[in-house]
Design a protein around this motif. Structure first.
Motif, PDB file in Angstrom:
ATOM      1  N   ALA A 144       0.826  -1.206   0.000  1.00 44.73           N
ATOM      2  CA  ALA A 144       0.000   0.000   0.000  1.00 44.73           C
ATOM      3  C   ALA A 144       0.865   1.262   0.000  1.00 44.73           C
ATOM      4  CB  ALA A 144      -0.924  -0.003   1.212  1.00 44.73           C
ATOM      5  N   VAL A 145       1.997   1.205   0.681  1.00 42.80           N
ATOM      6  CA  VAL A 145       2.898   2.356   0.728  1.00 42.80           C
ATOM      7  C   VAL A 145       3.725   2.451  -0.556  1.00 42.80           C
ATOM      8  CG1 VAL A 145       4.845   3.401   1.951  1.00 42.80           C
ATOM      9  CG2 VAL A 145       3.012   2.295   3.242  1.00 42.80           C
ATOM     10  N   PHE A 146       4.135   1.295  -1.098  1.00 40.11           N
ATOM     11  CA  PHE A 146       4.940   1.244  -2.313  1.00 40.11           C
ATOM     12  C   PHE A 146       4.174   0.485  -3.397  1.00 40.11           C
ATOM     13  CE2 PHE A 146       7.964   1.574   1.166  1.00 40.11           C
ATOM     14  CZ  PHE A 146       8.887   2.501   0.709  1.00 40.11           C
ATOM     15  N   PRO A 147       3.280   1.137  -4.134  1.00 39.12           N
ATOM     16  CA  PRO A 147       2.529   0.432  -5.187  1.00 39.12           C
ATOM     17  C   PRO A 147       3.433   0.021  -6.348  1.00 39.12           C
ATOM     18  CG  PRO A 147       1.495   2.522  -4.576  1.00 39.12           C
ATOM     19  CD  PRO A 147       2.869   2.531  -3.998  1.00 39.12           C
ATOM     20  N   GLY A 148       2.870  -0.747  -7.269  1.00 41.97           N
ATOM     21  CA  GLY A 148       3.600  -1.140  -8.464  1.00 41.97           C
ATOM     22  C   GLY A 148       4.294  -2.484  -8.314  1.00 41.97           C
ATOM     23  N   LEU A 339      15.474   7.882  10.097  1.00 42.47           N
ATOM     24  CA  LEU A 339      16.072   9.061   9.477  1.00 42.47           C
ATOM     25  C   LEU A 339      16.083   8.940   7.957  1.00 42.47           C
ATOM     26  CD1 LEU A 339      19.082   9.632  11.919  1.00 42.47           C
ATOM     27  CD2 LEU A 339      16.871  10.812  11.894  1.00 42.47           C
ATOM     28  N   TRP A 340      16.178   7.719   7.446  1.00 36.85           N
ATOM     29  CA  TRP A 340      16.139   7.475   5.995  1.00 36.85           C
ATOM     30  C   TRP A 340      14.845   8.000   5.377  1.00 36.85           C
ATOM     31  CZ3 TRP A 340      12.496   3.652   4.346  1.00 36.85           C
ATOM     32  CH2 TRP A 340      12.467   3.428   2.958  1.00 36.85           C
ATOM     33  N   THR A 341      13.742   7.914   6.119  1.00 33.97           N
ATOM     34  CA  THR A 341      12.457   8.353   5.570  1.00 33.97           C
ATOM     35  C   THR A 341      12.439   9.849   5.282  1.00 33.97           C
ATOM     36  OG1 THR A 341      11.471   8.770   7.769  1.00 33.97           O
ATOM     37  CG2 THR A 341      11.264   6.546   6.859  1.00 33.97           C
ATOM     38  N   PRO A 346       9.423  10.224  -3.452  1.00 37.49           N
ATOM     39  CA  PRO A 346       8.487   9.365  -4.179  1.00 37.49           C
ATOM     40  C   PRO A 346       8.474   9.597  -5.679  1.00 37.49           C
ATOM     41  CG  PRO A 346       7.313  11.132  -3.066  1.00 37.49           C
ATOM     42  CD  PRO A 346       8.749  11.206  -2.620  1.00 37.49           C
ATOM     43  N   TYR A 347       9.146  10.652  -6.141  1.00 44.84           N
ATOM     44  CA  TYR A 347       9.130  10.961  -7.564  1.00 44.84           C
ATOM     45  C   TYR A 347      10.449  10.614  -8.245  1.00 44.84           C
ATOM     46  CZ  TYR A 347       5.057  13.570  -6.113  1.00 44.84           C
ATOM     47  OH  TYR A 347       3.851  13.919  -5.575  1.00 44.84           O
ATOM     48  N   ARG A 348      11.322   9.895  -7.540  1.00 47.47           N
ATOM     49  CA  ARG A 348      12.636   9.619  -8.119  1.00 47.47           C
ATOM     50  C   ARG A 348      12.492   8.830  -9.411  1.00 47.47           C
ATOM     51  NH1 ARG A 348      16.532   5.732  -8.099  1.00 47.47           N
ATOM     52  NH2 ARG A 348      15.395   4.335  -6.738  1.00 47.47           N
ATOM     53  N   GLN A 349      13.141   9.291 -10.417  1.00 49.75           N
ATOM     54  CA  GLN A 349      13.175   8.596 -11.701  1.00 49.75           C
ATOM     55  C   GLN A 349      14.633   8.301 -12.033  1.00 49.75           C
ATOM     56  OE1 GLN A 349      10.454   7.656 -13.360  1.00 49.75           O
ATOM     57  NE2 GLN A 349       9.121   8.623 -11.839  1.00 49.75           N
ATOM     58  N   ASN A 350      14.908   7.111 -12.422  1.00 46.71           N
ATOM     59  CA  ASN A 350      16.282   6.693 -12.697  1.00 46.71           C
ATOM     60  C   ASN A 350      16.538   6.689 -14.197  1.00 46.71           C
ATOM     61  OD1 ASN A 350      17.154   5.699  -9.893  1.00 46.71           O
ATOM     62  ND2 ASN A 350      15.169   4.751 -10.195  1.00 46.71           N
ATOM     63  N   SER A 351      17.725   7.046 -14.542  1.00 49.04           N
ATOM     64  CA  SER A 351      18.123   7.044 -15.944  1.00 49.04           C
ATOM     65  C   SER A 351      18.955   5.819 -16.237  1.00 49.04           C
ATOM     66  CB  SER A 351      18.917   8.318 -16.254  1.00 49.04           C
ATOM     67  OG  SER A 351      20.058   8.390 -15.424  1.00 49.04           O
ATOM     68  N   GLY A 352      19.229   5.600 -17.512  1.00 48.30           N
ATOM     69  CA  GLY A 352      20.044   4.455 -17.889  1.00 48.30           C
ATOM     70  C   GLY A 352      19.220   3.445 -18.653  1.00 48.30           C
ATOM     71  N   GLY A 370       6.494   9.242   0.779  1.00 48.98           N
ATOM     72  CA  GLY A 370       7.425   9.827   1.739  1.00 48.98           C
ATOM     73  C   GLY A 370       6.739  10.283   3.009  1.00 48.98           C
ATOM     74  N   ARG A 371       5.579  10.920   2.854  1.00 57.04           N
ATOM     75  CA  ARG A 371       4.849  11.414   4.018  1.00 57.04           C
ATOM     76  C   ARG A 371       4.392  10.276   4.917  1.00 57.04           C
ATOM     77  NH1 ARG A 371      -0.900  14.667   3.612  1.00 57.04           N
ATOM     78  NH2 ARG A 371      -1.562  14.338   5.766  1.00 57.04           N
ATOM     79  N   LEU A 372       3.862   9.213   4.321  1.00 58.38           N
ATOM     80  CA  LEU A 372       3.400   8.076   5.120  1.00 58.38           C
ATOM     81  C   LEU A 372       4.561   7.392   5.830  1.00 58.38           C
ATOM     82  CD1 LEU A 372       0.770   6.536   2.666  1.00 58.38           C
ATOM     83  CD2 LEU A 372       0.318   7.739   4.812  1.00 58.38           C
ATOM     84  N   LEU A 373       5.672   7.245   5.141  1.00 62.27           N
ATOM     85  CA  LEU A 373       6.837   6.622   5.764  1.00 62.27           C
ATOM     86  C   LEU A 373       7.321   7.434   6.959  1.00 62.27           C
ATOM     87  CD1 LEU A 373       8.923   5.417   2.690  1.00 62.27           C
ATOM     88  CD2 LEU A 373       7.850   3.988   4.428  1.00 62.27           C
TER      89      LEU A 373
END
Length: 469
Positions: A144-148, A339-341, A346-352, A370-373
């Motif tokens: 629920a926190v990390f869909p997909g 502290l990691w949270t 939540p919008y990080r997009q990776n290239s490559g 991010g807010r829920l975490l």
């Protein structure tokens, strides 16, 4: 991994049963009672007429009961058998002992089950069942926190980590840890599901908040640290009140009321057992106890202070240095993951080519990730700080089992670290966040090894009545 994700329930069940069987094997094969024979003496006291010829099933149940009813489990099962009699027994959860007693009484009435160690067996069964269900609830919470699809991988790994929790045999013995984890995770799942993709929540979503409060309240009756979950409602109330300074709407007012009700239900989980104890020790007595005359009479706070010597820096003695050393790994993991949270994007997009946006761990629709975490991390880091400063610090290894964020952090780093490693990208092409994940990847793998090793060693020591406990 895809094979496991196609049937996550069956896969998690297989891992769960295998690990539980391994721990039970360790417990049964443990060398013996060591320096404390309380369990054996207790069984003799309860009923001296039961002997080995009563049946192989009874003997097997008796052996398992003897190995798992150790340390504080003796208090839980004895209180469940005859109720609370002494003040110090109120340090042991009212909710868990009441559940054991209710089921044991029902078995005695309906099935005519007559075992001197029936409460022990019921407590062990509840612990196993609650742990198994909490694994699936944690999977659902993580997803629920990390869909997909990548979120499913993270959820599966997080659920497996909960199976291998360093709490070890405490999640199999008649302790409240697994029941607290189940109720706490369920409350968190309902809390997360009360948020939608739109800025305004629906009436159905708001209705989940009081249910979340009920779960947190029940968790608090099992372990008092469940009260810390109320921080989620407090934070959400502050957010709503701040937003209402700009504009008051019916939807905001409805959600604020739902949050208030949820907070009350959570608090009742702590207040109700205190009131029951207050009636027993403070009312209709010619001479009441000292704690009865306090402004806020709490038998739990009194017992922790008077009988168990809990208090600010009281545990900071030279003789307890080894116990702090045992607790340090989990304290560090819980603190770092909280502290990691703060840096989760939540919008990080990776290239490559091999690690593009299609495989990004955080789904683009998960705007609240991010807010829920961060909300879920608040009770976790608070518990770590309080345990370090004023509690018997070694218990953090089992109390940590009911807090989800540190499972999420390890699973996140394992999934992302593996993706980066398999992509074959050169270190010079990694951005700052990817480089950080690569650095954490080896520590996450070491943490998994620590969890499995600690749980196995702790299980053998627990069954032999040897510290730490």
């Amino acid at each position: 991994m895809s094979i496991f994700l196609d049937r996550p329930c069956a896969s998690l069940l297989a891992v769960f049963v295998s690990w539980k069987a391994f721990l039970l094997f360790l417990a049964v094969c443990s060398p013996g009672p060591a320096y404390d024979t309380s369990t054996t003496l207790l069984e003799l006291f309860r009923n001296t007429s039961e002997t080995d010829h009563d049946g192989s099933l009874r003997a097997a149940l008796g052996l398992v009961s003897d190995k798992l009813t150790r340390w504080d489990a003796i208090y839980f099962t004895e209180v469940a058998r005859r109720g609370y009699m002494f003040e110090q027994e109120w340090a042991f959860s009212f909710g868990f002992t009441s559940l054991i007693r209710a089921i044991a009484d029902a078995l005695q009435r309906a099935a005519a089950v007559n075992l001197s160690f029936l409460q022990d067996v019921v407590g062990i069964t509840i612990a196993h069942a609650a742990h198994g269900m909490s694994v699936w609830v944690l999977y659902s919470l993580a997803h629920a926190v990390f869909p997909g699809m990548q979120g499913r991988r993270l959820a599966f790994i997080a659920a497996c980590l909960h199976i291998f929790s360093p709490a070890g045999l405490f999640l199999s013995a008649p302790y409240g840890e697994s029941t607290h984890a189940l109720l706490s995770f369920t409350g968190s799942l309902l809390f997360v599901q009360s948020f939608g993709r739109s800025k305004t929540s629906t009436g159905l979503q708001d209705a989940l908040l009081p249910l979340s409060g009920v779960m947190y309240g029940l968790a608090t009756t099992v372990r008092s640290n469940g009260l810390l979950n109320g921080m989620l409602f407090f934070e959400e109330a502050i957010r709503l009140l701040y937003s209402m300074t700009g504009r008051v709407t019916f939807a905001k007012t409805r959600r604020l009321i739902a949050i208030g009700v949820a907070g009350v239900f959570t608090a009742l989980g702590f207040v109700t057992p205190q009131y029951i104890a207050y009636r027993q020790f403070c009312m209709n007595r010619t001479e009441s106890r000292l704690w009865c005359r306090r402004t806020l009479p709490s038998i739990y706070s009194f017992v922790q202070d008077h009988y168990w010597d809990n208090g600010l820096l009281r545990y900071w003695t030279l003789s307890n240095v080894p116990l702090f050393a045992l607790a340090c790994p989990m304290l560090a993991i819980m603190t770092y993951s909280a502290l990691w949270t703060l840096g989760v994007n939540p919008y990080r997009q990776n290239s490559g080519d091999a690690h593009d946006s299609s495989t990004a761990l955080v789904h683009p629709h998960a705007q609240l990730t991010g807010r829920l975490l961060r909300s879920l991390a608040a009770p976790q880091i608070t518990l770590a700080i309080l345990t370090f400063l004023k509690h018997h610090v070694q218990i953090i290894t089992r109390m940590s089992s009911g807090y989800p964020v540190w499972y999420f952090w390890i699973a996140y780093v394992l999934v992302e670290g593996h993706s980066l490693a398999s992509s074959g990208r050169a270190a010079v092409r990694l951005d700052k966040e990817e480089a950080s994940i690569t650095g954490q990847y080896k520590y996450a793998r070491m943490t998994v090894g620590y969890m499995i090793g600690y749980a196995a060693i702790q299980g053998a020591l627990f069954a032999s009545f040897l510290p730490p406990a």
